[in-house]
Design an enzyme around this catalytic site. Structure first.
Site, PDB file in Angstrom:
ATOM      1  N   SER A  64       1.036  -1.454   0.172  1.00 37.41           N
ATOM      2  CA  SER A  64       0.406  -0.122  -0.216  1.00 37.41           C
ATOM      3  C   SER A  64       0.415   1.187  -0.115  1.00 37.41           C
ATOM      4  CB  SER A  64      -0.556  -0.159   1.111  1.00 37.41           C
ATOM      5  OG  SER A  64      -0.908   1.260   1.525  1.00 37.41           O
ATOM      6  N   TYR A  66      -1.434  -0.481  10.588  1.00 35.87           N
ATOM      7  CA  TYR A  66      -1.847  -1.657   9.326  1.00 35.87           C
ATOM      8  C   TYR A  66      -0.816  -1.248   7.941  1.00 35.87           C
ATOM      9  CZ  TYR A  66      -3.295  -1.197   4.529  1.00 35.87           C
ATOM     10  OH  TYR A  66      -3.306  -0.618   2.965  1.00 35.87           O
ATOM     11  N   LYS A  81       2.375  -3.716   6.597  1.00 37.74           N
ATOM     12  CA  LYS A  81       2.746  -3.746   4.726  1.00 37.74           C
ATOM     13  C   LYS A  81       4.391  -3.564   5.203  1.00 37.74           C
ATOM     14  CE  LYS A  81      -1.160  -4.206   3.182  1.00 37.74           C
ATOM     15  NZ  LYS A  81      -0.533  -5.983   2.790  1.00 37.74           N
TER      16      LYS A  81
HETATM   17  C1  UD1 Z   1      -7.000   5.503   3.357  1.00 36.31           C
HETATM   18  C2  UD1 Z   1      -6.419   4.581   4.328  1.00 36.31           C
HETATM   19  C3  UD1 Z   1      -4.532   3.801   3.722  1.00 36.31           C
HETATM   20  C4  UD1 Z   1      -5.179   2.840   3.041  1.00 36.31           C
HETATM   21  C5  UD1 Z   1      -5.978   3.865   1.904  1.00 36.31           C
HETATM   22  C6  UD1 Z   1      -6.650   2.202   0.641  1.00 36.31           C
HETATM   23  C7  UD1 Z   1      -6.338   6.437   5.982  1.00 36.31           C
HETATM   24  C8  UD1 Z   1      -5.339   7.440   7.013  1.00 36.31           C
HETATM   25  N1  UD1 Z   1      -5.239   6.042   4.957  1.00 36.31           N
HETATM   26  O1  UD1 Z   1      -6.375   6.346   2.427  1.00 36.31           O
HETATM   27  O2  UD1 Z   1      -3.678   3.302   4.579  1.00 36.31           O
HETATM   28  O3  UD1 Z   1      -4.845   2.621   1.747  1.00 36.31           O
HETATM   29  O4  UD1 Z   1      -7.562   3.955   2.642  1.00 36.31           O
HETATM   30  O5  UD1 Z   1      -7.883   2.818  -0.003  1.00 36.31           O
HETATM   31  O6  UD1 Z   1      -7.180   5.929   6.655  1.00 36.31           O
HETATM   32  N2  UD1 Z   1     -12.564  11.787   2.760  1.00 36.31           N
HETATM   33  C9  UD1 Z   1     -13.925  13.034   3.263  1.00 36.31           C
HETATM   34  N3  UD1 Z   1     -14.255  12.314   3.805  1.00 36.31           N
HETATM   35  C10 UD1 Z   1     -14.649  11.281   4.476  1.00 36.31           C
HETATM   36  C11 UD1 Z   1     -13.653  10.164   4.469  1.00 36.31           C
HETATM   37  C12 UD1 Z   1     -12.770  11.275   3.493  1.00 36.31           C
HETATM   38  O7  UD1 Z   1     -12.951  14.488   3.395  1.00 36.31           O
HETATM   39  O8  UD1 Z   1     -15.948  10.489   4.931  1.00 36.31           O
HETATM   40  C13 UD1 Z   1     -11.434  12.472   2.378  1.00 36.31           C
HETATM   41  C14 UD1 Z   1     -10.374  12.499   3.151  1.00 36.31           C
HETATM   42  O9  UD1 Z   1      -9.447  13.218   3.898  1.00 36.31           O
HETATM   43  C15 UD1 Z   1      -9.101  11.513   2.593  1.00 36.31           C
HETATM   44  C16 UD1 Z   1      -9.497  11.267   0.684  1.00 36.31           C
HETATM   45  O10 UD1 Z   1     -11.068  11.790   0.961  1.00 36.31           O
HETATM   46  O11 UD1 Z   1      -8.510  13.436   1.666  1.00 36.31           O
HETATM   47  C17 UD1 Z   1      -8.765  10.050   0.376  1.00 36.31           C
HETATM   48  O12 UD1 Z   1      -9.981   9.348   2.294  1.00 36.31           O
HETATM   49  P1  UD1 Z   1     -10.007   7.479   2.217  1.00 36.31           P
HETATM   50  O13 UD1 Z   1     -10.434   6.932   0.996  1.00 36.31           O
HETATM   51  O14 UD1 Z   1     -10.385   7.709   3.294  1.00 36.31           O
HETATM   52  O15 UD1 Z   1      -7.744   7.076   1.695  1.00 36.31           O
HETATM   53  P2  UD1 Z   1      -7.007   7.829   2.157  1.00 36.31           P
HETATM   54  O16 UD1 Z   1      -6.994   8.413   3.757  1.00 36.31           O
HETATM   55  O17 UD1 Z   1      -6.404   8.515   0.962  1.00 36.31           O
END
Ligand code: UD1
Length: 346
Positions: A128, A153, A157
């Site tokens: 990841s 997590y 990895k």
């Molecule tokens: C997350 C994990 C990462 C994993 C990946 C798998 C964390 C910190 N990281 O990445 O280890 O490999 O998922 O896909 O959890 N967002 C919103 N509102 C929400 C949810 C998310 O604004 O309700 C935003 C987040 O701030 C981020 C983006 O959407 O900027 C993507 O979030 P998310 O899908 O959780 O992925 P990551 O955080 O990038």
């Protein structure tokens, strides 16, 4: 005869899409091994619906060494293992670290031991982009060093990758590829197979689709005060079928003996950074739906922007993304609607 590939986590999100790509390639016979703690055996029906092929499924936990080795003995000769089976929920890993270390590393230990004992020549490992942590320089290449792990997590990895490296050093007969995924989203374009997200998902796309279908009330955008083009965070979203296709290409790369070392690493991202607000806009535009969202504060631990340089995979695996952001939001929505229909008819 088609080469037989064991897919651990084969009824999971990326595992099931990879089995579909393995079948479509015409080169491989896939066998799923999955205890279904985070998925359901009905995924095998979905794969059959899409491909017309009934895949064999062993419903066992690969942390159970005897059960796993017995499957490998039954399935011999095995041309390769694609090892997906792992827990992947970041907040859960913070709450239950030992569960993550035991499951994600114990399973890998068994997979490596099986490769040794049963002379399985190839291994593809799901890693990841979380291993990079809070990166300073973008885009991220395979040479970017490991960051400080921000959760158990991500740490599993990092350790998993190192386990494979050390193992590969003393096992020249095993050829391995480590694939580092950025943000896999979307589902099979047919809408017939996809991710079975938990009731309270953490990742953006399942939250978007659950808000759109009415299962969740509202989406909160975690911060619009970042130093990015629209203030919201930027990630490298990549269609799950492109991720799946990369596994088939990685296997072919090893079979064709194109690897220079017996442990090769590739980033899998689209190479494009897309913001949270851009995802919302694309979802609304492509699917003709208004999403109920609000702007909230930053989520602790989020980095402002991260995206991949995937040129290594483009050049050496001959792998290129076939799907764009519109395909991602379209297929994500199709699957959510299909799921809702399935639940009503249950
Ligand atoms: C997350 C994990 C990462 C994993 C990946 C798998 C964390 C910190 N990281 O990445 O280890 O490999 O998922 O896909 O959890 N967002 C919103 N509102 C929400 C949810 C998310 O604004 O309700 C935003 C987040 O701030 C981020 C983006 O959407 O900027 C993507 O979030 P998310 O899908 O959780 O992925 P990551 O955080 O990038």
């Amino acid at each position: 005869m088609k080469a037989k590939i064991i897919v651990t986590g084969g009824t999971g999100y990326i595992g099931s899409h990879t089995i579909i790509e393995l079948i479509k390639s015409g080169q491989f016979e896939a066998v799923a091994v999955d205890s279904c703690v985070r998925s359901t055996p009905e995924t095998i029906d979905r794969i059959e619906e899409i491909t017309g092929v009934r895949v064999k499924h062993h419903n066992i936990d690969i942390c159970d060494r005897n059960a796993f080795f017995s499957v490998i003995e039954q399935e011999a000769p095995v041309a390769g293992i694609i090892h997906f089976a792992a827990f992947k929920c970041v907040p859960e890993s913070v709450e239950k670290p030992l569960m993550y270390y035991r499951n994600n590393l114990g399973s890998l230990e068994n997979v490596l031991e099986a490769c040794e004992l049963y002379h399985i020549p190839r291994l593809i490992f799901s890693s990841s982009a979380s291993i990079y942590g809070d990166v300073k320089e973008l885009p991220v290449t395979e040479k970017t060093p490991f960051g400080t792990p921000f959760c158990p997590y991500a740490h599993t990895k990092q350790i998993g990758e190192q386990m494979i490296h050390f193992f590969a050093d003393t096992h020249p007969d095993l050829q391995s590829v480590i694939l580092r995924y950025f943000n896999p989203v979307g589902n099979d374009m047919s809408g017939l197979n996809g991710e079975l997200s938990p009731d309270k998902p953490n990742n953006l796309m399942p939250i978007v689709t659950q808000v759109a279908i009415g299962k969740m009330k509202q989406l909160t955008v975690f911060g619009t005060d970042y130093d990015t083009r629209d203030g919201s965070c930027i990630r490298d979203y990549i269609h799950v079928c492109d991720i799946a296709d990369a596994h088939v290409k990685a296997l072919q790369f090893l079979i064709d003996k194109k690897n220079e070392s017996n442990c090769e690493i590739f980033n899998l991202g689209s190479g494009n950074g897309v913001s949270v607000l851009e995802i919302i806009n694309a979802f609304e535009k492509v699917n003709h739906i208004k999403l109920n969202y609000t702007i909230g504060g930053r989520r602790p631990g989020d980095v402002p922007a991260i995206y991949s340089n995937s040129q290594r995979a483009n050049a050496l695996l001959n792998w290129h993304c076939r799907y764009d952001i519109n395909d991602m939001v379209e297929s994500a929505w199709k699957w959510e609607k299909h799921l809702s229909h399935l639940r009503k008819t249950e």
